[in-house]
Write a protein that holds these residues in place. Structure first.
Motif, PDB file in Angstrom:
ATOM      1  N   SER A   4       0.825  -1.213   0.000  1.00  0.00           N
ATOM      2  CA  SER A   4       0.000   0.000   0.000  1.00  0.00           C
ATOM      3  C   SER A   4       0.850   1.250   0.000  1.00  0.00           C
ATOM      4  CB  SER A   4      -0.909   0.028   1.237  1.00  0.00           C
ATOM      5  OG  SER A   4      -1.859  -0.987   1.149  1.00  0.00           O
ATOM      6  N   ASP A   5       0.340   2.317  -0.632  1.00  0.00           N
ATOM      7  CA  ASP A   5       0.971   3.624  -0.606  1.00  0.00           C
ATOM      8  C   ASP A   5       0.895   4.140   0.818  1.00  0.00           C
ATOM      9  OD1 ASP A   5       0.671   6.681  -0.679  1.00  0.00           O
ATOM     10  OD2 ASP A   5       1.515   6.230  -2.643  1.00  0.00           O
ATOM     11  N   ARG A   6       2.020   4.514   1.401  1.00  0.00           N
ATOM     12  CA  ARG A   6       2.061   4.909   2.811  1.00  0.00           C
ATOM     13  C   ARG A   6       1.248   6.153   3.123  1.00  0.00           C
ATOM     14  NH1 ARG A   6       8.331   4.090   2.868  1.00  0.00           N
ATOM     15  NH2 ARG A   6       8.356   1.842   2.834  1.00  0.00           N
ATOM     16  N   SER A   7       1.243   7.121   2.212  1.00  0.00           N
ATOM     17  CA  SER A   7       0.582   8.390   2.498  1.00  0.00           C
ATOM     18  C   SER A   7      -0.932   8.322   2.394  1.00  0.00           C
ATOM     19  CB  SER A   7       1.117   9.494   1.590  1.00  0.00           C
ATOM     20  OG  SER A   7       0.809   9.190   0.248  1.00  0.00           O
ATOM     21  N   THR A   8      -1.463   7.448   1.549  1.00  0.00           N
ATOM     22  CA  THR A   8      -2.911   7.415   1.342  1.00  0.00           C
ATOM     23  C   THR A   8      -3.553   6.112   1.745  1.00  0.00           C
ATOM     24  OG1 THR A   8      -2.691   6.585  -0.909  1.00  0.00           O
ATOM     25  CG2 THR A   8      -2.722   8.992  -0.629  1.00  0.00           C
ATOM     26  N   GLY A   9      -2.755   5.068   1.957  1.00  0.00           N
ATOM     27  CA  GLY A   9      -3.312   3.770   2.260  1.00  0.00           C
ATOM     28  C   GLY A   9      -3.858   3.068   1.024  1.00  0.00           C
ATOM     29  N   LYS A  10      -3.681   3.643  -0.149  1.00  0.00           N
ATOM     30  CA  LYS A  10      -4.170   3.052  -1.396  1.00  0.00           C
ATOM     31  C   LYS A  10      -3.098   2.161  -1.997  1.00  0.00           C
ATOM     32  CE  LYS A  10      -7.088   6.892  -2.888  1.00  0.00           C
ATOM     33  NZ  LYS A  10      -7.266   7.888  -3.953  1.00  0.00           N
ATOM     34  N   GLU A  11      -3.543   1.240  -2.816  1.00  0.00           N
ATOM     35  CA  GLU A  11      -2.616   0.432  -3.597  1.00  0.00           C
ATOM     36  C   GLU A  11      -1.944   1.355  -4.615  1.00  0.00           C
ATOM     37  OE1 GLU A  11      -1.944  -2.751  -3.052  1.00  0.00           O
ATOM     38  OE2 GLU A  11      -3.406  -2.814  -1.430  1.00  0.00           O
ATOM     39  N   PRO A  12      -0.684   1.077  -4.970  1.00  0.00           N
ATOM     40  CA  PRO A  12       0.011   1.952  -5.939  1.00  0.00           C
ATOM     41  C   PRO A  12      -0.755   2.129  -7.250  1.00  0.00           C
ATOM     42  CG  PRO A  12       1.572   0.482  -4.902  1.00  0.00           C
ATOM     43  CD  PRO A  12       0.201   0.051  -4.441  1.00  0.00           C
ATOM     44  N   ILE A  13      -1.409   1.091  -7.729  1.00  0.00           N
ATOM     45  CA  ILE A  13      -2.145   1.212  -8.989  1.00  0.00           C
ATOM     46  C   ILE A  13      -3.333   2.155  -8.836  1.00  0.00           C
ATOM     47  CG2 ILE A  13      -3.722  -0.763  -8.727  1.00  0.00           C
ATOM     48  CD1 ILE A  13      -1.781  -0.033 -11.903  1.00  0.00           C
ATOM     49  N   GLU A  14      -3.967   2.164  -7.666  1.00  0.00           N
ATOM     50  CA  GLU A  14      -5.081   3.080  -7.411  1.00  0.00           C
ATOM     51  C   GLU A  14      -4.589   4.520  -7.352  1.00  0.00           C
ATOM     52  OE1 GLU A  14      -6.732   1.570  -3.797  1.00  0.00           O
ATOM     53  OE2 GLU A  14      -7.862  -0.001  -4.823  1.00  0.00           O
ATOM     54  N   THR A  15      -3.431   4.709  -6.746  1.00  0.00           N
ATOM     55  CA  THR A  15      -2.845   6.046  -6.676  1.00  0.00           C
ATOM     56  C   THR A  15      -2.517   6.550  -8.076  1.00  0.00           C
ATOM     57  OG1 THR A  15      -1.941   5.582  -4.484  1.00  0.00           O
ATOM     58  CG2 THR A  15      -0.953   7.412  -5.698  1.00  0.00           C
ATOM     59  N   ALA A  16      -1.912   5.693  -8.888  1.00  0.00           N
ATOM     60  CA  ALA A  16      -1.582   6.075 -10.265  1.00  0.00           C
ATOM     61  C   ALA A  16      -2.844   6.413 -11.053  1.00  0.00           C
ATOM     62  CB  ALA A  16      -0.805   4.956 -10.955  1.00  0.00           C
ATOM     63  N   ALA A  17      -3.889   5.623 -10.877  1.00  0.00           N
ATOM     64  CA  ALA A  17      -5.145   5.881 -11.582  1.00  0.00           C
ATOM     65  C   ALA A  17      -5.748   7.211 -11.155  1.00  0.00           C
ATOM     66  CB  ALA A  17      -6.131   4.739 -11.331  1.00  0.00           C
ATOM     67  N   ALA A  18      -5.646   7.551  -9.867  1.00  0.00           N
ATOM     68  CA  ALA A  18      -6.182   8.823  -9.382  1.00  0.00           C
ATOM     69  C   ALA A  18      -5.427   9.999  -9.989  1.00  0.00           C
ATOM     70  CB  ALA A  18      -6.119   8.876  -7.856  1.00  0.00           C
ATOM     71  N   VAL A  19      -4.116   9.877 -10.138  1.00  0.00           N
ATOM     72  CA  VAL A  19      -3.311  10.944 -10.747  1.00  0.00           C
ATOM     73  C   VAL A  19      -3.687  11.104 -12.213  1.00  0.00           C
ATOM     74  CG1 VAL A  19      -0.965  11.592 -11.447  1.00  0.00           C
ATOM     75  CG2 VAL A  19      -1.398  10.762  -9.124  1.00  0.00           C
ATOM     76  N   LEU A  20      -3.798   9.990 -12.914  1.00  0.00           N
ATOM     77  CA  LEU A  20      -4.176  10.061 -14.330  1.00  0.00           C
ATOM     78  C   LEU A  20      -5.583  10.615 -14.503  1.00  0.00           C
ATOM     79  CD1 LEU A  20      -2.617   6.716 -15.559  1.00  0.00           C
ATOM     80  CD2 LEU A  20      -1.810   9.037 -16.043  1.00  0.00           C
ATOM     81  N   GLN A  21      -6.475  10.250 -13.601  1.00  0.00           N
ATOM     82  CA  GLN A  21      -7.844  10.780 -13.661  1.00  0.00           C
ATOM     83  C   GLN A  21      -7.840  12.292 -13.454  1.00  0.00           C
ATOM     84  OE1 GLN A  21     -10.540   9.266 -10.683  1.00  0.00           O
ATOM     85  NE2 GLN A  21     -12.288   9.559 -12.035  1.00  0.00           N
ATOM     86  N   ALA A  22      -6.978  12.770 -12.548  1.00  0.00           N
ATOM     87  CA  ALA A  22      -6.892  14.217 -12.310  1.00  0.00           C
ATOM     88  C   ALA A  22      -6.438  14.945 -13.566  1.00  0.00           C
ATOM     89  CB  ALA A  22      -5.946  14.503 -11.148  1.00  0.00           C
ATOM     90  N   LEU A  23      -5.529  14.357 -14.317  1.00  0.00           N
ATOM     91  CA  LEU A  23      -5.036  14.996 -15.538  1.00  0.00           C
ATOM     92  C   LEU A  23      -5.939  14.754 -16.746  1.00  0.00           C
ATOM     93  CD1 LEU A  23      -1.187  14.474 -15.330  1.00  0.00           C
ATOM     94  CD2 LEU A  23      -2.454  16.619 -15.167  1.00  0.00           C
ATOM     95  N   ALA A  24      -6.918  13.872 -16.615  1.00  0.00           N
ATOM     96  CA  ALA A  24      -7.809  13.558 -17.736  1.00  0.00           C
ATOM     97  C   ALA A  24      -8.782  14.687 -18.040  1.00  0.00           C
ATOM     98  CB  ALA A  24      -8.579  12.263 -17.456  1.00  0.00           C
TER      99      ALA A  24
END
Length: 114
Positions: A4-24
């Motif tokens: 899990s991503d330490r800062s958010t508790g999310k899986e790394p793939i979920e974090t990456a998807a959230a970043v890409l969604q923000a830029l979409a």
């Protein structure tokens, strides 16, 4: 299972998807482009982009949560600037798509210099 991503508790793939969604979102991508080379307030961004302050503030929040912009106080204003990771991501997107940014919009920090 992935760590899990330490800062958010999310899986790394979920974090990456959230970043890409923000830029979409086209408006969020435009906001990042505007704050790559210079800081700006929400009001300044609203004026440059021709949208309301409330709209810009909403999009800045999404970008901040995704780690693509950071903010700081300057006198009586909150100023925003793109994070180094946002610059790299936007550079990759622009190079991959071959767009190089919007017509007439020079993206100094986002494109490699030759």
């Amino acid at each position: 299972m992935a760590e899990s991503d330490r800062s958010t508790g999310k899986e790394p793939i979920e974090t990456a998807a959230a970043v890409l969604q923000a830029l979409a979102s086209p408006i969020r991508l435009r906001v990042v482009l505007e704050v790559i080379d210079r800081e700006a307030t929400a009001g300044e961004l609203a004026g440059r982009l021709g949208v309301g302050c409330t709209t810009v503030a909403k999009h800045l929040r999404h970008l901040r949560v995704a780690g693509l912009v950071r903010r700081h106080r300057s006198a009586n204003h909150v100023r925003y600037v793109a994070t180094p990771s946002a610059v790299l991501l936007v550079r990759a997107i622009l190079v991959t798509t071959g767009t190089g940014g919007e017509p007439g919009h020079q993206v100094r920090g986002a494109l490699p210099r030759h």
